[in-house]
Design a protein around this motif. Structure first.
Motif, PDB file in Angstrom:
ATOM      1  N   GLN A   1       0.860  -1.175   0.000  1.00  0.00           N
ATOM      2  CA  GLN A   1       0.000   0.000   0.000  1.00  0.00           C
ATOM      3  C   GLN A   1       0.899   1.229   0.000  1.00  0.00           C
ATOM      4  O   GLN A   1       1.803   1.347   0.834  1.00  0.00           O
ATOM      5  CB  GLN A   1      -0.907  -0.012   1.224  1.00  0.00           C
TER       6      GLN A   1
ATOM      7  N   GLY B   1      -2.482   6.097  -1.527  1.00  0.00           N
ATOM      8  CA  GLY B   1      -3.693   5.293  -1.412  1.00  0.00           C
ATOM      9  C   GLY B   1      -3.782   4.155  -2.397  1.00  0.00           C
ATOM     10  O   GLY B   1      -4.692   3.333  -2.314  1.00  0.00           O
ATOM     11  N   SER B   2      -2.856   4.084  -3.329  1.00  0.00           N
ATOM     12  CA  SER B   2      -2.885   3.001  -4.308  1.00  0.00           C
ATOM     13  C   SER B   2      -2.316   1.722  -3.699  1.00  0.00           C
ATOM     14  O   SER B   2      -1.553   1.759  -2.735  1.00  0.00           O
ATOM     15  CB  SER B   2      -2.103   3.378  -5.568  1.00  0.00           C
TER      16      SER B   2
ATOM     17  N   ARG C   1      -6.427   1.714  -7.531  1.00  0.00           N
ATOM     18  CA  ARG C   1      -6.449   3.095  -7.038  1.00  0.00           C
ATOM     19  C   ARG C   1      -7.858   3.473  -6.627  1.00  0.00           C
ATOM     20  O   ARG C   1      -8.825   2.885  -7.086  1.00  0.00           O
ATOM     21  CB  ARG C   1      -5.976   4.044  -8.138  1.00  0.00           C
ATOM     22  N   GLY C   2      -7.960   4.456  -5.769  1.00  0.00           N
ATOM     23  CA  GLY C   2      -9.247   5.021  -5.382  1.00  0.00           C
ATOM     24  C   GLY C   2     -10.127   4.041  -4.632  1.00  0.00           C
ATOM     25  O   GLY C   2      -9.686   3.318  -3.737  1.00  0.00           O
ATOM     26  N   SER C   3     -11.398   4.011  -5.032  1.00  0.00           N
ATOM     27  CA  SER C   3     -12.376   3.180  -4.325  1.00  0.00           C
ATOM     28  C   SER C   3     -12.095   1.689  -4.492  1.00  0.00           C
ATOM     29  O   SER C   3     -12.382   0.890  -3.605  1.00  0.00           O
ATOM     30  CB  SER C   3     -13.793   3.496  -4.807  1.00  0.00           C
ATOM     31  N   ARG C   4     -11.510   1.295  -5.627  1.00  0.00           N
ATOM     32  CA  ARG C   4     -11.169  -0.115  -5.832  1.00  0.00           C
ATOM     33  C   ARG C   4     -10.117  -0.562  -4.823  1.00  0.00           C
ATOM     34  O   ARG C   4     -10.180  -1.678  -4.312  1.00  0.00           O
ATOM     35  CB  ARG C   4     -10.673  -0.355  -7.255  1.00  0.00           C
TER      36      ARG C   4
ATOM     37  N   GLY D   1      -9.718   0.669  -1.817  1.00  0.00           N
ATOM     38  CA  GLY D   1     -10.400   0.571  -0.539  1.00  0.00           C
ATOM     39  C   GLY D   1     -11.217  -0.704  -0.413  1.00  0.00           C
ATOM     40  O   GLY D   1     -11.207  -1.369   0.627  1.00  0.00           O
ATOM     41  N   LYS D   2     -11.918  -1.064  -1.480  1.00  0.00           N
ATOM     42  CA  LYS D   2     -12.707  -2.301  -1.475  1.00  0.00           C
ATOM     43  C   LYS D   2     -11.802  -3.515  -1.326  1.00  0.00           C
ATOM     44  O   LYS D   2     -12.121  -4.468  -0.620  1.00  0.00           O
ATOM     45  CB  LYS D   2     -13.523  -2.420  -2.754  1.00  0.00           C
TER      46      LYS D   2
ATOM     47  N   THR E   1     -10.583  -3.789   2.290  1.00  0.00           N
ATOM     48  CA  THR E   1     -11.680  -4.237   3.150  1.00  0.00           C
ATOM     49  C   THR E   1     -11.908  -5.733   2.994  1.00  0.00           C
ATOM     50  O   THR E   1     -12.071  -6.454   3.983  1.00  0.00           O
ATOM     51  CB  THR E   1     -12.969  -3.476   2.809  1.00  0.00           C
TER      52      THR E   1
ATOM     53  N   TRP F   1      -8.564 -10.615  -7.510  1.00  0.00           N
ATOM     54  CA  TRP F   1      -8.455  -9.227  -7.955  1.00  0.00           C
ATOM     55  C   TRP F   1      -7.492  -9.062  -9.125  1.00  0.00           C
ATOM     56  O   TRP F   1      -7.606  -8.113  -9.887  1.00  0.00           O
ATOM     57  CB  TRP F   1      -8.051  -8.326  -6.798  1.00  0.00           C
TER      58      TRP F   1
END
Length: 72
Positions: free
Chosen positions: A11, A15-16, A30-33, A35-36, A39, A53
């Motif tokens: 990481q 954030g990537s 990157r971004g919301s992907r 974060g998902k 999680t 992934w």
């Protein structure tokens, strides 16, 4: 961390997340992907999550191979 499939991730500060397979970059999230991914990583087997992934997961012959007499 045991790496039976050879996946690992890093990481970065922006954030990537970079997922590598056997030392080579397989994908960058990157971004919301990203974060998902992080999680989902907390709640499941890390190696299987990273395989899914990156797209190197379940080619369709797993059930057939598992049921073959040689693999029982």
């Amino acid at each position: 961390m045991a790496k039976p499939f050879g996946f690992s991730y890093a990481q970065h500060a922006d954030g990537s997340v970079v997922i590598t397979h056997r030392g080579r970059a397989a994908t960058t999230l990157r971004g919301s992907r990203a974060g998902k991914f992080l999680t989902e990583l907390e709640s499941s087997d890390a190696q299987l999550v990273m395989a899914r992934w990156t797209g190197t997961y379940k080619f369709g012959n797993e059930r057939t191979a598992r049921n073959h007499p040689r693999n029982r």
